[in-house]
Design an enzyme around this catalytic site. Structure first.
Site, PDB file in Angstrom:
ATOM      1  N   GLU A  96      45.928  36.038  27.602  1.00  0.00           N
ATOM      2  CA  GLU A  96      45.622  37.472  27.517  1.00  0.00           C
ATOM      3  C   GLU A  96      46.796  38.315  27.028  1.00  0.00           C
ATOM      4  OE1 GLU A  96      43.822  38.891  31.169  1.00  0.00           O
ATOM      5  OE2 GLU A  96      42.088  37.570  30.929  1.00  0.00           O
ATOM      6  N   GLU A 210      39.662  41.903  45.204  1.00  0.00           N
ATOM      7  CA  GLU A 210      38.471  41.092  45.507  1.00  0.00           C
ATOM      8  C   GLU A 210      38.713  40.249  46.761  1.00  0.00           C
ATOM      9  OE1 GLU A 210      39.225  41.820  42.218  1.00  0.00           O
ATOM     10  OE2 GLU A 210      37.396  43.018  42.271  1.00  0.00           O
ATOM     11  N   THR A 266      43.712  48.375  43.457  1.00  0.00           N
ATOM     12  CA  THR A 266      44.915  47.788  42.874  1.00  0.00           C
ATOM     13  C   THR A 266      45.136  48.242  41.436  1.00  0.00           C
ATOM     14  OG1 THR A 266      43.556  45.860  42.398  1.00  0.00           O
ATOM     15  CG2 THR A 266      45.000  45.741  44.324  1.00  0.00           C
ATOM     16  N   ASP A 330      32.399  47.613  41.795  1.00  0.00           N
ATOM     17  CA  ASP A 330      33.572  47.024  41.137  1.00  0.00           C
ATOM     18  C   ASP A 330      33.899  47.741  39.837  1.00  0.00           C
ATOM     19  OD1 ASP A 330      35.730  45.346  40.785  1.00  0.00           O
ATOM     20  OD2 ASP A 330      34.569  43.720  39.885  1.00  0.00           O
ATOM     21  N   LYS A 357      35.219  50.955  32.905  1.00  0.00           N
ATOM     22  CA  LYS A 357      34.300  49.872  33.267  1.00  0.00           C
ATOM     23  C   LYS A 357      32.919  50.422  33.598  1.00  0.00           C
ATOM     24  CE  LYS A 357      35.299  45.687  35.940  1.00  0.00           C
ATOM     25  NZ  LYS A 357      35.869  45.217  37.227  1.00  0.00           N
ATOM     26  N   ILE A 570      37.582  36.077  33.574  1.00  0.00           N
ATOM     27  CA  ILE A 570      36.553  36.042  34.619  1.00  0.00           C
ATOM     28  C   ILE A 570      35.196  35.562  34.104  1.00  0.00           C
ATOM     29  CG2 ILE A 570      36.017  38.502  34.322  1.00  0.00           C
ATOM     30  CD1 ILE A 570      35.802  36.630  37.644  1.00  0.00           C
ATOM     31  N   CYS A 636      33.601  28.677  45.814  1.00  0.00           N
ATOM     32  CA  CYS A 636      33.806  27.830  44.629  1.00  0.00           C
ATOM     33  C   CYS A 636      33.355  28.509  43.340  1.00  0.00           C
ATOM     34  CB  CYS A 636      33.041  26.513  44.768  1.00  0.00           C
ATOM     35  SG  CYS A 636      33.067  25.802  46.425  1.00  0.00           S
ATOM     36  N   HIS A 640      34.356  27.805  39.431  1.00  0.00           N
ATOM     37  CA  HIS A 640      33.553  26.715  38.862  1.00  0.00           C
ATOM     38  C   HIS A 640      32.212  27.199  38.316  1.00  0.00           C
ATOM     39  CE1 HIS A 640      36.237  23.370  39.727  1.00  0.00           C
ATOM     40  NE2 HIS A 640      36.545  23.980  40.845  1.00  0.00           N
ATOM     41  N   MET A 679      43.522  23.831  42.450  1.00  0.00           N
ATOM     42  CA  MET A 679      42.449  23.437  43.367  1.00  0.00           C
ATOM     43  C   MET A 679      43.089  23.054  44.710  1.00  0.00           C
ATOM     44  SD  MET A 679      39.298  22.841  44.128  1.00  0.00           S
ATOM     45  CE  MET A 679      38.617  21.991  45.562  1.00  0.00           C
TER      46      MET A 679
HETATM   47 CA    CA Z   1      37.896  44.698  40.596  1.00  0.00          CA
END
Ligand code: CA
Length: 711
Positions: A96, A210, A266, A330, A357, A570, A636, A640, A679
């Site tokens: 990024e 989060e 944040t 969010d 957003k 994400i 998870c 994943h 992991m």
């Molecule tokens: Ca957020």
């Protein structure tokens, strides 16, 4: 010869009145400070267009325009652009960062907070620095182990690491000069943003809303690493007193006991700065956990989901504008904050702009924070519009999913109408180029929510809203996903042109005075468009999705364009099958640099694996699998993938060897065998029975997928 050098030394010292001894002669040989590596001063940072060949900070300039006045590459000759050099990065996660280039040397970061220095013309590596971020930190990185770049100041680079360190590096050698920890290591903080250098201060925020943290911004002394000030974005425990008057006022907008969860808000992305006003600007993230605020004013949860201005010298509050009061969707307001002078109602206004957003494009007076304009740049279904006087959205009652108790599909969703991917403003066209997207999200309150370790703590029920196997629902969900590059006129408040893309989650944007806009995309192309009308002029097959923003520079009069390639973030981590809409990608992380007539080539991409692995032929207890689905969604799925479908960045667990070997499964999930790759062991939070339930769910999903595929 010696006499001549002494003469030069005296000339350089001017009227300093120092006798020219051997030390001064040596100084003369070393040249002026300007000739030293990465000698970036306050003057240089405030006059970026005096040296268009350089790109001195991640956003090009303090206004965060991602615009370059270079025009040797333009809309007539861009077809001749070719790869000049490439460098294979050793971190195969999302890339990024936007590199900086100072006097022919390129500095960039890559995933896991590594830093590289290159000869910007040849691509020869000068050094690499690896801060050795512990793999276990990845569990608290909601959105991949990414990093967005370095700051440069007076011969040093400043890097913020995923585990929360701020490190000063010698630009010549890449060796650390000092390192300070900017976060409480007992809390689930991470840092992914690039620091900003302002007049001897290094500014940095953090992430973790989060999971459960309290947001803040810090300023450190660039020379020593001493903390100069810290500005909290959420009021803390009232029993300890508030750090400032604005936090005392903000405390009245939160329900009792909010501070126990940290509150979130944040400052995880970018900063901009107005040297004339002395104001530093940043955006704040969501309230944590989601959906726990009483609906309506005064439960706004200040200073969450806001654009905030503070005095850079002291960290004192100047103003704030909350884009989403009482956020439960969010709707972080952390996107690019671009400063510009726009002519509005016939007079020039110094503005700050954000494609938030929440789907609205905001134009504010940057001295006062007063709203000048707000209009949706993507479809919006959570609000009827923004009150021009108060700046407050008129929220539709059905959007309060926490009040209704029903699933509510929000547009934009948690991925936003625009996310961290930088937008660009061209003062030549007067347009803002937004990497826009339409990604709806099903919000459902988790009534039994309790914050837990080693889990996302959003407070929503992601197991119940996971994409169901029903092909009709899947087709509907996929059809609604869109991504496009939108050229937005911030004065007329309308889209001027749009370049449609395969799906959401594309790259950040660069615009140039050559009437060009560059953007990489999720489908693996790096594309140049004509800035004035959006005509697609050139593209390059990057062999991987691109999410980073490009930059441009020149050396010896020759212009180059650089972008970091490497699919991630994400969307491929969490969206599962939905992320395939954008282009089915693997991560091949590289620095790509282009020039007119460039003749470098990428090695041919290895063939995609095509064989489908048959799942274990065991009978799965549906009740056990259903229990496993709950644990999977909470612990998870954010890496994943939703419904156990990986977006290509981390292993797809439906095809994991651990489904055929209980011993292997236990070594990884219980024993933490892959901790160095992120992991961690889940032994402390999942019992043996719960671990077995997750495995049963994965075998069930593998069997369902195998049955549905045409093997
Ligand atoms: Ca957020």
């Amino acid at each position: 010869m010696r006499r001549a050098l002494i003469f030069v030394a005296i000339a350089l010292l001017g009227g300093a009145g120092v006798l020219a001894g051997p030390r001064v002669v040596a100084a003369a040989r070393a040249g002026t400070p300007r000739a030293r590596r990465a000698w970036v001063t306050a003057y240089r940072l405030t006059h970026p267009n005096a040296e268009p060949q350089n790109w001195l900070s991640t956003g090009h300039d303090y206004s965060d325009t991602w615009f370059s006045p270079l025009k040797a590459i333009d809309d007539r000759n861009v077809g001749g652009l070719g790869l000049a050099w490439h460098d294979d990065l050793d971190t195969h996660r999302g890339q990024e960062a936007t590199p900086v280039v100072v006097d022919g040397v390129m500095y960039t970061t890559s995933a896991w907070s590594k830093v590289q220095a290159f000869n910007a013309v040849t691509g020869r590596r000068l050094w690499q620095f690896d801060p050795k971020v512990p793999g276990r930190i990845a569990i608290y990185a909601c959105c991949d182990v990414v990093n967005r770049g370095v700051a440069v100041w007076m011969g040093r680079l400043y890097l913020a690491t995923l585990d929360g360190r701020l490190i000063a590096l010698d630009a010549r050698t890449g060796r650390p000069v000092w390192s300070v920890l900017t976060v409480d290591p007992r809390r689930p903080y991470t840092v992914t943003g690039a620091p900003l250098a302002v007049a001897g201060r290094i500014i940095i925020g953090n992430a973790g809303a989060e999971y459960g943290v309290r947001g803040y911004v810090s300023a450190y002394d660039a020379a020593t690493g001493k903390l100069l000030w810290r500005f909290y974005t959420v009021p803390g425990d009232p029993a300890k007193g508030f750090e400032s008057a604005v936090l005392a006022r903000a405390a009245k907008t939160w329900p009792p006991g909010w501070w126990r969860s940290g509150g979130g808000a944040t400052v995880w992305n970018t900063f901009s700065y107005d040297p004339d006003l002395g104001l530093l600007y940043f955006g704040t993230g969501n309230i944590q956990p989601w959906g726990r605020m009483p609906s309506g004013a005064p439960a706004d949860g200040l200073l969450s989901a806001s654009i905030v201005a503070v005095h850079v010298a002291t960290g004192q509050y100047a103003w704030h504008f909350q884009t989403t009061p009482g956020d439960r969707w969010d709707y972080d307001s952390t996107q690019t904050l671009t400063l510009a002078t726009l002519t509005i109602d016939g007079r020039p206004r110094k503005v700050i702009m954000q494609a938030a957003k929440n789907g609205y494009f905001y134009v504010l007076d940057r001295a006062t924070g007063r709203l000048l304009a707000a209009r949706n740049f993507v479809p919006v279904n959570w609000s009827r519009g923004i009150d021009p006087q108060t700046g407050r959205p008129e929220v539709k009652p059905e959007a309060f999913y926490d009040v209704t108790g029903q699933v509510w599909v929000g547009t934009p969703g948690a991925a936003g109408g625009h996310n961290w991917q930088p937008m660009s403003f061209s003062p030549v066209t007067g347009l803002v180029y937004i990497p826009a997207q339409e990604v709806s999200f099903p919000y459902l309150l988790d009534r039994a929510f309790e914050p837990q370790a080693l889990a996302t703590n959003m407070g929503i029920d992601q197991a119940a809203t996971s994409l169901p196997p029903d092909p009709k629902i899947r087709a509907q969900a996929l059809a609604g996903l869109k991504g496009y590059l939108s050229a937005w006129d911030p004065v007329a408040e309308r889209e001027v042109w749009r370049a449609p893309l395969a799906g959401p989650w594309n790259g950040g944007v660069l615009s140039t005075a050559g009437n060009l806009v560059f953007e990489g995309n999720a489908a693996g192309s790096f594309v140049a468009y004509r800035a004035s009308d959006g005509k697609r002029l050139w593209s390059f097959a990057a062999e991987t999705g691109i999410i980073a923003a490009p930059m441009t520079f020149a050396v010896a009069g020759k212009q180059y364009v650089t972008v970091l390639a490497g699919w991630g973030g994400i969307f491929p981590l969490a969206a599962g099958e939905l992320s395939f809409k954008s282009g089915r990608q693997v991560n091949r992380s590289r620095v790509l640099t282009f020039a007119l007539g460039g003749t470098d080539r990428l090695p041919a991409a290895p063939p995609e694996p095509t064989s489908v692995v048959p799942p274990p032929a065991v009978r799965v207890d549906p009740a056990l699998a259903a229990q496993g689905a709950q644990e999977y969604a909470r612990r998870c799925g954010s890496c994943h993938g939703d419904g156990a479908v990986s977006g290509g960045l981390v292993p797809d667990l439906r095809y994991s060897a651990a489904l055929r070997s209980e011993e292997f499964w236990n070594a990884v999930v219980d024993g933490g065998a892959f901790e160095s790759e992120g992991m961690v062991s889940f032994k402390s939070v999942l019992s043996a029975a719960q671990q077995a339930a997750v495995r049963a769910y994965l075998i069930e999903r593998a069997q369902q997928s195998y049955a549905a595929s045409a093997h």
